[in-house]
Design a protein around this motif. Structure first.
Motif, PDB file in Angstrom:
ATOM      1  N   LEU A 123       0.807  -1.225   0.000  1.00 37.83           N
ATOM      2  CA  LEU A 123       0.000   0.000   0.000  1.00 37.83           C
ATOM      3  C   LEU A 123       0.835   1.267   0.000  1.00 37.83           C
ATOM      4  O   LEU A 123       0.365   2.335  -0.400  1.00 37.83           O
ATOM      5  N   SER A 124       2.094   1.177   0.452  1.00 39.42           N
ATOM      6  CA  SER A 124       2.907   2.398   0.495  1.00 39.42           C
ATOM      7  C   SER A 124       3.426   2.798  -0.886  1.00 39.42           C
ATOM      8  O   SER A 124       3.891   3.910  -1.061  1.00 39.42           O
ATOM      9  N   GLY A 154       3.392   4.168  -4.569  1.00 40.38           N
ATOM     10  CA  GLY A 154       2.583   5.212  -5.183  1.00 40.38           C
ATOM     11  C   GLY A 154       1.546   4.694  -6.161  1.00 40.38           C
ATOM     12  O   GLY A 154       0.426   5.202  -6.223  1.00 40.38           O
ATOM     13  N   GLU A 155       1.893   3.665  -6.920  1.00 44.05           N
ATOM     14  CA  GLU A 155       0.951   3.157  -7.916  1.00 44.05           C
ATOM     15  C   GLU A 155      -0.307   2.620  -7.238  1.00 44.05           C
ATOM     16  O   GLU A 155      -1.407   2.748  -7.777  1.00 44.05           O
ATOM     17  N   PHE A 168      -1.654   3.741  -4.501  1.00 41.49           N
ATOM     18  CA  PHE A 168      -2.489   4.897  -4.145  1.00 41.49           C
ATOM     19  C   PHE A 168      -3.177   5.469  -5.379  1.00 41.49           C
ATOM     20  O   PHE A 168      -4.370   5.787  -5.352  1.00 41.49           O
ATOM     21  N   HIS A 175       6.634   0.669   7.308  1.00 40.53           N
ATOM     22  CA  HIS A 175       6.962   2.044   7.628  1.00 40.53           C
ATOM     23  C   HIS A 175       5.980   2.967   6.923  1.00 40.53           C
ATOM     24  O   HIS A 175       5.583   2.695   5.808  1.00 40.53           O
ATOM     25  N   GLY A 176       5.624   4.047   7.537  1.00 36.10           N
ATOM     26  CA  GLY A 176       4.775   5.031   6.903  1.00 36.10           C
ATOM     27  C   GLY A 176       3.469   5.228   7.649  1.00 36.10           C
ATOM     28  O   GLY A 176       2.981   4.353   8.365  1.00 36.10           O
ATOM     29  N   GLY A 177       2.902   6.424   7.439  1.00 37.90           N
ATOM     30  CA  GLY A 177       1.705   6.818   8.160  1.00 37.90           C
ATOM     31  C   GLY A 177       0.517   5.906   7.946  1.00 37.90           C
ATOM     32  O   GLY A 177      -0.310   5.718   8.844  1.00 37.90           O
ATOM     33  N   ILE A 178       0.417   5.301   6.757  1.00 39.89           N
ATOM     34  CA  ILE A 178      -0.749   4.476   6.476  1.00 39.89           C
ATOM     35  C   ILE A 178      -0.804   3.282   7.427  1.00 39.89           C
ATOM     36  O   ILE A 178      -1.884   2.786   7.749  1.00 39.89           O
ATOM     37  N   TYR A 179       0.363   2.846   7.906  1.00 42.34           N
ATOM     38  CA  TYR A 179       0.374   1.687   8.794  1.00 42.34           C
ATOM     39  C   TYR A 179      -0.127   2.029  10.190  1.00 42.34           C
ATOM     40  O   TYR A 179      -0.667   1.179  10.886  1.00 42.34           O
ATOM     41  N   VAL A 237      12.159   3.242   3.789  1.00 42.83           N
ATOM     42  CA  VAL A 237      11.015   4.110   3.472  1.00 42.83           C
ATOM     43  C   VAL A 237       9.773   3.305   3.107  1.00 42.83           C
ATOM     44  O   VAL A 237       8.758   3.870   2.697  1.00 42.83           O
ATOM     45  N   ALA A 259       8.506   2.329  -1.614  1.00 43.85           N
ATOM     46  CA  ALA A 259       8.301   3.718  -2.035  1.00 43.85           C
ATOM     47  C   ALA A 259       9.594   4.190  -2.696  1.00 43.85           C
ATOM     48  O   ALA A 259      10.264   5.102  -2.226  1.00 43.85           O
TER      49      ALA A 259
END
Lengths: 580, 580
Positions: free
Chosen positions: B149-150, B152-153, B155, B183-187, B327, B330
């Motif tokens: 999910l992190s 870009g494609e 999203f 890693h990342g806000g979506i998690y 990252v 991503a």
């Protein structure tokens, strides 16, 4: 009469202004932008919409210690005016002293040369982490338009900075528009947030972990200053969602936002461009032919990524809304979507300017070419040009033509544009790309066959000693070289290769009989391009091969005739080279 | 004893099973996967985690009328077992009859060959729109892991399908892991949704406009069937968020999720791999050298995109957490982030396998190279290999080396790996990439200078008639060709070019004096590669040039020695070619 602007020679001068003066400054900046763009052309709407925000940013923050990164940076005109470059907007003889994008070469207030969208958050994240390593405390501010949010890189960036534990300010400049109207679920959320003045529970930014504030009056410099002062020096990532009006303060641009996103020179009073539609061009021929085919073929759909104007698709959008997909700034999705459609027997035409097809390399390779689905990619605005470094059309051949399975075609004239579209639609074996030149239409002296067999070149005229292979729109240059050679008593062979991705070994081998020199001409980068394959083929033989095309460099607004001279792309230079 | 599995010859057979039999089937499928992967190696954890979901999907939906698109498709083993390919998991002599990814060539239940992440939603969106044009009513289901999910494609795809007005089912297989940890806000949002059993108000999927359901018991086939039946045939886009356990049912994999994401053959009882760490390799030398330099240079940071294991960065991650950035998936962000860091004087090393550097072409060009920031890209696992079509390491040279400003280096032995890292760190003028071969370390017969000047090749031995330019790890092959030629009475010149992006015109010109043949060797694609530049340079001269490297094709698991034979990459073949 730029009374306030006269006083602004450095950003610190802004901080001394009264509220009234700040408002006057905004008007003066707006007028300067409007006047210049009406004469030179350029991005109008995005710049008019962001004047107040720019003044407020420079009032509240301390650039260049605090660092602004402008997404796409086509909206950085006001920023340039306020950071020592106002003369480039006020005086006609200085207009050309700045580019249309941020540029570290121009000013210490610019941190990157930017021209493609959705990059600001990721670039700025590097500035922020570097700051943290150094232990300094400046603010890092990324200013990103709502249209850029649909691009995958923007999401990747936001997803990452959401977890930062230090200052990072993302300003969403929400003017309710991409270049064209916005598409995608995120715009529903922005609309909801606007409607609820930021209070809606469903909030994608908060869901990602950001602190969030909403500013309704995004064109009110006083409000902006007040609100920005509150969030300055915050020690966590925040999204500041600002509602602005694209084209603010110029009624024509407010009313017709898409038309004034970027404009040719125009009359301020009427809003009409001085340049009339120059009539027939390759783009128009392309979409007209596809539109015509759609009458009898219901497999056709047209896809593009937020640039219908640049690709001349606006009329198609109006007339065939059910067959038209603007996926927003989401080039990666566009290719995968096209691959999926083609796998089910549809005939998707995915349109991209050459400079933006770059944004989807892995999808062309993996989603499309490994799967060998017969989608059709139209690569437009291709070729050597006087563009900015960020918008060159010379990289598509090296990038795409070295991917297996893809058949990349280069039409040599307008008849080939349509016959190649027909050929691409009739076959079901490969993904096909067609390269549409940005150059004006020229009539060829020779007649082409318009019949195609995979990877077979066309021998247009039969000669000896020298063979000239003129790719796509450079077949015209091949004809000119031929004429020049004939003055020297040489009647060359003229070849239209048609297939950028093909090497017609049989034809090339036959040239060895009565030719000692081959010239290749391509309107793109030499490195990794078409001509080098011909050089490789003839490498083990006695054939002399001369490759002509663009050199490997990012040219930045260099006039086209200067580039042609530099690259020896004139008949005289080429003939002189090979006779040496 | 595969009692139930024995009865499953087509997917319809699944629909006739009782609840008890379905549960038994899950066990049998799990055992088949575990047994096969323990012997062949492969993706273990992702497949064990998704067995129940796969059985439930085939029970509830009607494949291949209803269409499943598996993101990355490394978790499609159970799907393969249930769709006519079980023998490839049950019988050792049939193991090689299927690939590790979905493949339309294998089965009508597979719609795409997929191997890179984050593509499923976009690909499936094409299937959905094609269905709508045809007026049929089948379900389209994209199954995407949380780790993907992190990217870009993913999203871009979600953002677009959120606006669809027809059936589109996105299943988020949330096992709380990327390949490494997430890693990342979506998690953070996924964690919140898990914690609240899907009830949290902050919901990124709802914010995008999706209908949303949460299924906590993602490894309970009964629950999954019941819930999926509720959302089948829905006429709008829905996200079904399923909580599963990566490695489910095999304790070693449940306990050590990262280690068992993909595994070499292992002992089921102990979980230990049979293959011992083969000792020194280029990857290890690379990261060890960077780690050593970090002791004296606090500008260094190490970046990668969710594949620390494949890049041998796990130890660095443990020892230098403050200097290590994963990252997530991503890659685009990774390059822009590195560019931002480098612009501020940091020395970021961004690590990518060759196959995944493809995911960030535009960022290398625009974010990094136009800005000419001296970040360092480590391209690992590069070169011709027996990999799947989706994971080849042969495209990085054509993709990267034709981008202006980038200096791309190819070390010829392990000493050059470290000396080139030193050179890249000392200079501040360009972004530098270093190509790390996937081949085993070989000692060269010749000693290299290890001193560099931009775009200057090294003449390692001086000879005549034939010059052999062996790029990177193929310098070793150049030495072999040299020996073979000496048997024929020819003492060739040996050149180590070092700079993939350079053409040392002075040295090449000097070869014209007493050489008539040049051979280039590169461990990558010929088209758009290094050798073609040499051919172009010599095109107008009498020099014969032979380019050796990989042909333009997607090879799929073809053994390396077979490819070497096919491409004439043995000393015997090369000498035979040039003496012909």
């Amino acid at each position: 009469m730029a009374n306030i602007l006269d006083k602004i020679s450095k950003v610190a001068d802004i901080k001394r202004l009264t509220t009234e003066e700040l408002n006057t400054l905004c008007s003066e900046v707006r007028n300067a932008i409007l006047t210049k763009v009406s004469k030179t052309g350029g991005h109008l709407g995005p710049n008019l919409g962001i004047v107040e925000l720019t003044v407020a940013l420079h009032y509240v923050f301390n650039s260049p210690i605090d660092k602004f990164v402008w997404d796409v940076s086509h909206q950085s005109y006001a920023h340039k005016i306020l950071t020592g470059r106002k003369d480039a907007f006020l005086f006609e003889d200085k207009y050309k002293t700045v580019t249309g994008f941020t540029s570290p070469k121009e000013s210490e207030h610019d941190f990157f040369t930017i021209g493609h969208t959705s990059t600001s958050v990721s670039l700025a994240s590097g500035l922020a982490k570097a700051r943290d390593f150094k232990g300094t405390k400046e603010n890092i501010v990324a200013i990103i338009g709502d249209g850029s949010l649909s691009g995958g890189e923007a999401f990747e960036g936001l997803d990452n900075v959401a977890e930062f534990k230090s200052n990072f300010i993302t300003i969403i400049n929400d003017n309710e528009m991409s270049i064209a109207e916005n598409h995608g679920g995120i715009y529903g959320n922005l609309a909801l947030l606007r409607k609820t003045k930021g209070e809606a529970e469903l909030n994608i930014f908060k869901a990602l972990g950001f602190k969030y504030v909403y500013i309704e009056e995004g064109n009110n410099v006083d409000v902006l200053i007040e609100e920005l002062q509150k969030i300055k020096d915050l020690n966590e990532p925040i999204v500041v969602h600002i509602h602005t009006v694209k084209g603010n303060g110029y009624s024509h641009a407010e009313e017709n936002k898409e038309r004034f996103h970027w404009s040719m020179p125009f009359d301020i009073e009427s809003g009409k461009t001085f340049v009339q539609n120059a009539g027939e061009n390759y783009k128009r021929i392309t979409i007209n032919h596809i539109t015509e085919k759609l009458q009898k073929d219901d497999r056709i759909v047209v896809i593009n990524a937020a640039v219908p104007g640049a690709l001349d698709l606006v009329e198609f959008r109006e007339n065939h809304p059910d067959r038209y997909f603007d996926v927003g700034i989401a080039e990666e999705h566009a290719i995968a979507f096209a691959s999926g459609l083609a796998s089910q027997g549809m005939k998707p035409f995915a349109f991209f300017p050459s400079t933006f097809i770059q944004r989807t390399y892995d999808q062309i390779s993996q989603d499309l070419c490994i799967n060998n689905n017969p989608a059709i990619i139209m690569v437009e605005n291709a070729g050597i040009s006087g563009s900015d470094a960020t918008h060159l059309g010379i990289f598509d051949i090296p990038m795409m033509s070295n991917i297996p399975n893809l058949v990349y075609l280069a039409p040599a004239n307008k008849e080939e544009v349509t016959s190649m579209i027909d050929w691409a639609m009739e076959q079901k074996d490969f993904p096909v790309a067609i390269r549409i030149s940005s150059s004006p239409i020229k009539e060829l002296k020779n007649k082409l066959s318009l019949k195609y067999e995979l990877n077979k070149f066309e021998k247009v005229t039969e000669g000896e000693k020298v063979a000239i292979i003129g790719l796509g729109n450079f077949f015209n240059l091949a004809e000119e070289v031929s004429e020049e050679l004939q003055k020297q008593g040489i009647t060359p062979t003229l070849i239209n290769p048609r297939f950028i991705t093909g090497v017609d070994e049989a034809m090339l081998t036959s040239l060895l009989e009565n030719h000692d020199t081959v010239i290749t001409l391509e309107d793109g980068l030499l490195n990794g391009g078409f001509g080098e394959k011909i050089s490789r083929f003839f490498g083990p033989t006695k054939m002399r091969v001369f490759n002509y095309g663009a050199h490997k460099e990012f040219t930045d607004g260099v006039p086209m005739n200067e580039l042609y001279q530099r690259y020896h792309l004139t008949a005289e230079q080429i003939v002189a080279d090979i006779l040496k």
